[in-house]
Design a protein around this motif. Structure first.
Motif, mmCIF file in Angstrom:
data_model
loop_
_atom_site.group_PDB
_atom_site.id
_atom_site.type_symbol
_atom_site.label_atom_id
_atom_site.label_comp_id
_atom_site.label_asym_id
_atom_site.label_seq_id
_atom_site.Cartn_x
_atom_site.Cartn_y
_atom_site.Cartn_z
ATOM 1 N N LYS A 1 45.396 32.649 34.310
ATOM 2 C CA LYS A 1 45.337 32.728 35.778
ATOM 3 C C LYS A 1 46.184 33.890 36.292
ATOM 4 N N TRP B 1 44.339 37.214 35.702
ATOM 5 C CA TRP B 1 43.229 37.488 36.635
ATOM 6 C C TRP B 1 43.746 37.768 38.043
ATOM 7 N N LYS B 2 44.817 37.064 38.444
ATOM 8 C CA LYS B 2 45.364 37.277 39.800
ATOM 9 C C LYS B 2 45.772 38.732 40.000
ATOM 10 N N ASP C 1 36.700 36.489 36.276
ATOM 11 C CA ASP C 1 37.669 36.687 37.359
ATOM 12 C C ASP C 1 38.398 35.355 37.544
ATOM 13 N N LEU C 2 39.313 35.312 38.511
ATOM 14 C CA LEU C 2 40.106 34.084 38.670
ATOM 15 C C LEU C 2 39.210 32.892 38.995
ATOM 16 N N GLN D 1 43.119 43.410 31.343
ATOM 17 C CA GLN D 1 43.268 42.013 31.788
ATOM 18 C C GLN D 1 43.795 41.117 30.667
ATOM 19 N N ASP E 1 42.043 40.976 39.628
ATOM 20 C CA ASP E 1 40.961 40.788 40.609
ATOM 21 C C ASP E 1 41.044 41.739 41.810
#
Ligand SMILES: NC(=O)c1ccc[n+]([C@@H]2O[C@H](COP(=O)([O-])OP(=O)(O)OC[C@H]3O[C@@H](n4cnc5c(N)ncnc54)[C@H](OP(=O)(O)O)[C@@H]3O)[C@@H](O)[C@H]2O)c1
Length: 490
Positions: A440, A443-444, A154-155, A239, A447
């Motif tokens: 990043k 994941w943003k 995750d982030l 993802q 998530d």
């Protein structure tokens, strides 16, 4: 250009190295792609004698090439291969390793470290390499580190890993893998878009109705239930691979085809994707699980049955089917939905990007829309559906005809994605690796969906193995004119 550096393969006794990387390096050698003096230092944690390592390599190649390789190439490959044992309980293991690698008579100063180890070992190995001063480029020569997938779960964990490795490495030394980027068919997206002047003027919200990015598999979770249940379809495929396909499909024209220029545009578009509004998760996302059914006429068990068989919770809500809708927040793509879907145990396997053009301007009543489909696998084709007149007296009778480009012809070079990426690593080309800002941004987006799905523990929709998309997945479409393509041709 590749130089005569050393590829240091951590995790050489692991599954990926045995099945893909070492046979891949052999294939590159056989194709004449490795410079004569390049060395491969395979690092494992078990003691293996030189002879036993040669026998292991032979075994890997047998499995892959079934005896179909040249003895001379084999001898050359063996000469460039050295095995090193890094005993896990030896406090001096990395010191001994550094001593070996710093032997100028055996190795040049250029080192590319491929970390084919479990994600929990990435940061630790980078720390240990730095402790031995093996990552400092000011000594002369390059020092590159390839990090396998996933880069975090995750982030937060991605940032944690990044914070740890950036203590020792500059961005230009880090090669974060998404092996889809090594596929020729993904590179073909840029060639289709920017190598043909007819498409780019139409590549915007004025002409495009929506985009679908699809990855379907017939396979189930198989013997990887523990991994799969902790990961799910969204994390596993969307993802990384599907968002990268989205980036290549929607990024602006780069200033050049240089690695930095391509990554700059990919980062921009990934960072422009709108977060899914928190009140709209159930209209923008959909998940499901396969139940028992038939694949190619064979009965197969459902996902929850497989979990139960392996001693895992049969009340899992982990998705084996995930579909999401995204919008890009810029003038070019305003209002164009981009649908991403991935599934296990569907009616057929296929990875493709489908672009539906608007047909508001057609002068023919009830005309079908034009579709452009860029197929990644199993077929590498570009398929375009256009309307053509049916011969005869009726002026406006038409039908949809297909233009199909076969992007792989008999005799074309066949280089596996991992092989391409290993060559890139050795030649210092980062364009097919992920920049930290891409990781990043990805994941943003993902998530909050995972968090939303985690909260809801009610059983998820079940679809029979071997079926098409569950009907309930249509919830994410913007209007009734939109529908999932069933396959490349329908
Ligand atoms: N890109 C993709 O789609 C994709 C596909 C498959 C795998 N992967 C990734 O690739 C990586 C490797 O996967 P895998 O299936 O090969 O895993 P694996 O079979 O568990 O192999 C990992 C190997 O690394 C070894 N290792 C750990 N620390 C080491 C060290 N300090 N020195 C030398 N060897 C060390 C392990 O040894 P021990 O057994 O002694 O611990 C093990 O042999 C994972 O990160 C995985 O997530 C990515």
């Amino acid at each position: 250009m590749i130089d005569s550096g050393t590829l240091v393969l951590f995790g050489a006794k692991g599954n990926l190295a045995r099945v893909k990387l070492i046979p891949g390096l052999f294939h590159l050698d056989a194709c004449g792609k490795l410079p004569p003096a390049m060395k491969i230092l395979s690092v494992g944690r078990q003691e293996v004698s030189d002879d036993a390592w040669v026998a292991e390599i032979k075994d890997m190649l047998e499995k892959k090439f079934k005896g179909n390789y040249d003895q001379l190439v084999f001898d050359r490959f063996i000469k460039r291969n050295i095995y090193h044992c890094n005993l896990p309980d030896d406090p001096d293991a990395f010191k001994k390793f550094a001593l070996k690698l710093n032997d100028d008579k055996k190795f040049t100063k250029n080192f590319a470290f491929f970390l084919s180890v479990r994600p929990s070992d990435f940061a630790l190995i980078v720390d240990q390499l730095a402790e031995q001063n093996l990552l400092d480029e000011s000594q002369g020569g390059y020092r590159r580190v390839l990090i396998e997938k996933p880069f975090g779960t995750d982030l937060e964990t991605a940032i944690e890993l990044q914070t740890s490795i950036e203590k020792h490495l500059k961005e230009s030394q880090i090669y974060r893998i998404d092996h889809y980027l090594g596929k020729t068919a993904l590179q073909n997206i840029l060639i289709t878009r920017f190598g043909n002047s007819i498409f780019e003027p139409l590549w915007n919200n004025q002409y495009i109705d929506h985009i679908q990015i699809t990855n379907h598999e017939q396979l189930g979770a198989g013997d990887r239930t523990t991994f799969y249940d902790a990961t799910g379809a969204l994390r596993d495929m969307i993802q990384s691979h599907l968002l990268q396909m989205l980036a290549l499909t929607t990024m602006n024209r780069p200033k050049s085809f240089s690695p930095d220029a391509i990554r700059e545009e990919k980062i921009k578009v990934l960072e422009s994707i709108k977060a899914i509004p928190s009140a709209s998760f159930d209209d923008f996302t959909f998940r499901a699980q396969y139940k028992s059914g038939k694949i190619d006429g064979e009965n197969v068990p459902g996902y929850l049955e497989e979990l139960e068989r392996d001693g895992l919770s049969p009340s899992s809500v982990t998705e084996t089917y995930a579909a999401i809708k995204l919008f890009i927040d810029n003038e070019k793509w305003k209002g164009v939905p981009i649908y991403l879907r991935t599934a296990k145990r569907l009616h057929e396997a296929g990875t493709y990007i489908s672009i539906k053009f608007k047909n508001e301007n057609s002068i023919i009543k009830n005309s079908n829309a034009n579709w452009l489909i860029m197929s990644i696998q199993p077929k590498e084709t570009t398929h375009f559906e256009i309307q053509t007149k049916i011969p005869g007296l009726n002026d406006f009778d038409f039908r949809t005809s297909n233009l199909e480009c076969f992007n792989r012809l008999d005799g074309d070079e066949s280089i596996d994605a991992y092989e391409t990426l290993m060559l890139d690593l050795m030649s210092g080309n980062q364009s097919r690796f992920l920049h930290i800002n891409e990781v990043k941004a990805q994941w943003k987006l993902i998530d909050p969906i995972i968090a939303h799905w985690m909260k809801n523990k009610t059983p998820v929709v079940q679809y029979p193995a071997g079926s098409c998309d569950p009907i309930e997945s249509k919830i994410i479409f913007e209007n009734n004119e939109q529908f999932w393509r069933k396959s490349l041709h329908e």
